[in-house]
Design a protein around this motif. Structure first.
Motif, PDB file in Angstrom:
ATOM      1  N   UNK A 169      34.370  31.971  45.242  1.00  0.00           N
ATOM      2  CA  UNK A 169      33.334  32.094  46.273  1.00  0.00           C
ATOM      3  C   UNK A 169      33.710  33.173  47.287  1.00  0.00           C
ATOM      4  N   UNK A 170      35.000  33.243  47.641  1.00  0.00           N
ATOM      5  CA  UNK A 170      35.460  34.277  48.577  1.00  0.00           C
ATOM      6  C   UNK A 170      35.335  35.670  47.948  1.00  0.00           C
ATOM      7  N   UNK A 171      35.705  35.798  46.672  1.00  0.00           N
ATOM      8  CA  UNK A 171      35.657  37.102  46.008  1.00  0.00           C
ATOM      9  C   UNK A 171      34.222  37.588  45.831  1.00  0.00           C
ATOM     10  N   UNK A 172      33.281  36.659  45.718  1.00  0.00           N
ATOM     11  CA  UNK A 172      31.873  37.031  45.503  1.00  0.00           C
ATOM     12  C   UNK A 172      31.057  36.988  46.789  1.00  0.00           C
ATOM     13  N   UNK A 173      31.738  36.974  47.931  1.00  0.00           N
ATOM     14  CA  UNK A 173      31.015  36.793  49.198  1.00  0.00           C
ATOM     15  C   UNK A 173      30.047  37.936  49.486  1.00  0.00           C
ATOM     16  N   UNK A 174      30.278  39.105  48.924  1.00  0.00           N
ATOM     17  CA  UNK A 174      29.380  40.229  49.169  1.00  0.00           C
ATOM     18  C   UNK A 174      28.304  40.388  48.122  1.00  0.00           C
ATOM     19  N   UNK A 175      28.298  39.523  47.097  1.00  0.00           N
ATOM     20  CA  UNK A 175      27.287  39.637  46.042  1.00  0.00           C
ATOM     21  C   UNK A 175      25.928  39.219  46.568  1.00  0.00           C
ATOM     22  N   UNK A 176      24.853  39.780  46.015  1.00  0.00           N
ATOM     23  CA  UNK A 176      23.516  39.326  46.395  1.00  0.00           C
ATOM     24  C   UNK A 176      23.290  37.896  45.950  1.00  0.00           C
ATOM     25  N   UNK A 221      40.644  25.003  43.825  1.00  0.00           N
ATOM     26  CA  UNK A 221      41.184  26.202  44.455  1.00  0.00           C
ATOM     27  C   UNK A 221      40.571  27.480  43.902  1.00  0.00           C
ATOM     28  N   UNK A 222      40.412  27.555  42.585  1.00  0.00           N
ATOM     29  CA  UNK A 222      39.821  28.754  41.996  1.00  0.00           C
ATOM     30  C   UNK A 222      38.340  28.872  42.344  1.00  0.00           C
ATOM     31  N   UNK A 223      37.645  27.739  42.482  1.00  0.00           N
ATOM     32  CA  UNK A 223      36.238  27.793  42.889  1.00  0.00           C
ATOM     33  C   UNK A 223      36.110  28.381  44.291  1.00  0.00           C
ATOM     34  N   UNK A 224      37.006  27.967  45.199  1.00  0.00           N
ATOM     35  CA  UNK A 224      36.996  28.530  46.550  1.00  0.00           C
ATOM     36  C   UNK A 224      37.346  30.018  46.523  1.00  0.00           C
ATOM     37  N   UNK A 225      38.315  30.375  45.696  1.00  0.00           N
ATOM     38  CA  UNK A 225      38.721  31.782  45.602  1.00  0.00           C
ATOM     39  C   UNK A 225      37.595  32.632  45.022  1.00  0.00           C
ATOM     40  N   UNK A 263      37.528  49.125  42.125  1.00  0.00           N
ATOM     41  CA  UNK A 263      37.584  48.464  40.818  1.00  0.00           C
ATOM     42  C   UNK A 263      38.167  47.061  40.898  1.00  0.00           C
ATOM     43  N   UNK A 264      39.365  46.925  41.470  1.00  0.00           N
ATOM     44  CA  UNK A 264      40.022  45.617  41.499  1.00  0.00           C
ATOM     45  C   UNK A 264      39.258  44.611  42.354  1.00  0.00           C
ATOM     46  N   UNK A 265      38.838  44.949  43.596  1.00  0.00           N
ATOM     47  CA  UNK A 265      38.069  43.950  44.361  1.00  0.00           C
ATOM     48  C   UNK A 265      36.770  43.539  43.678  1.00  0.00           C
ATOM     49  N   UNK A 266      36.081  44.487  43.040  1.00  0.00           N
ATOM     50  CA  UNK A 266      34.803  44.164  42.398  1.00  0.00           C
ATOM     51  C   UNK A 266      35.008  43.315  41.152  1.00  0.00           C
ATOM     52  N   UNK A 267      36.003  43.661  40.344  1.00  0.00           N
ATOM     53  CA  UNK A 267      36.195  42.934  39.093  1.00  0.00           C
ATOM     54  C   UNK A 267      36.865  41.586  39.307  1.00  0.00           C
ATOM     55  N   UNK A 268      37.428  41.345  40.503  1.00  0.00           N
ATOM     56  CA  UNK A 268      38.115  40.083  40.750  1.00  0.00           C
ATOM     57  C   UNK A 268      37.175  38.890  40.599  1.00  0.00           C
ATOM     58  N   UNK A 269      36.003  38.986  41.220  1.00  0.00           N
ATOM     59  CA  UNK A 269      35.057  37.886  41.107  1.00  0.00           C
ATOM     60  C   UNK A 269      34.589  37.675  39.682  1.00  0.00           C
TER      61      UNK A 269
END
Length: 241
Positions: free
Chosen positions: A227-234, A221-225, A152-158
């Protein structure tokens, strides 16, 4: 030009050092309030989704009242009211009155305000997590805590980061409201410098540039964060909305 640089010099008679001290106090409060708001928001979001009727109603009142009232009124109420409540509790327990640090009081006050907004941001992000992922985890026997940490938390972070980015920028600007209660943050330091030197344009432009720099760095900084949080998104389809 020389006189302007002299006014902004770090050492007296320049006021640059005073502005930096105020900036450091503002950053401390913004970071502390944002972190406290995230903790309150995470608990509030889970409480609104999974809590009982009484808890959900209490959290609903909290988020509605905080978001409805002007932040300046909330700061005045919480800053003075919270200090008074703590001292009354200390006296009731047989202890003497205490002086609450301005930084601690600022963090608590703005943290309560941030928590109401963070609750709704995180609640929306949690509800946007695909339910199939949670159902699959439950089918595999994962306990609720592990589902929250792993899924839940990793997915909703992005999903939550764009809203949290705005909330952080609001926190950096809301520290200026603490000047009304006499806390020596950047805005109050700027006003003192401008009032003493009568160089209002110089110092308020300098403060504006500092706030703009914080906003630009934070946005990057938030844009980079994100992008990292959504790295597994299609990958997104070009032109898709």
């Amino acid at each position: 030009m020389d006189s302007t640089l002299g006014l902004l010099a770090l050492s007296p008679p320049g006021w640059g050092g005073t502005l930096l001290i105020g900036l450091w106090a503002s950053i401390q409060i913004a970071v502390g309030a944002f972190g406290l708001g995230l903790l309150i928001g995470l608990g509030g979001a889970y409480g609104k989704i999974y809590g009982g009727p009484v808890l959900r109603d209490c959290l609903g009142v909290y988020t509605t009242v905080v978001r409805a009232l002007p932040e300046l009124i909330l700061i005045l109420l919480l800053y003075f009211g919270l200090t008074d409540m703590v001292n009354k509790l200390m006296l009731a327990l047989g202890y003497g009155r205490i002086q609450i640090s301005g930084v601690v009081a600022g963090v608590l006050v703005l943290g309560v305000v941030q928590g109401a907004y963070a609750t709704e941001i995180l609640r929306g992000a949690i509800l946007a997590v695909p339910p199939g992922q949670i159902e699959a985890a439950r089918a595999m026997g994962m306990p609720a805590g592990k589902i929250a940490r792993r899924i839940t938390i990793p997915t909703m972070l992005g999903l939550a980061l764009p809203g949290l980015s705005n909330l952080w920028l609001i926190a950096t600007k809301d520290t200026a409201l603490l000047a009304i209660v006499g806390f020596n943050e950047l805005t109050l330091a700027t006003r003192q410098a401008a009032g003493t030197t009568k160089a209002f344009f110089t110092f308020f432009i300098a403060a504006g540039v500092i706030y703009l720099a914080i906003s630009l760095l934070s946005t990057w900084g938030f844009a980079r964060l994100e992008a990292w949080a959504r790295r597994g998104d299609p990958p997104r389809v070009a032109g898709a909305r």
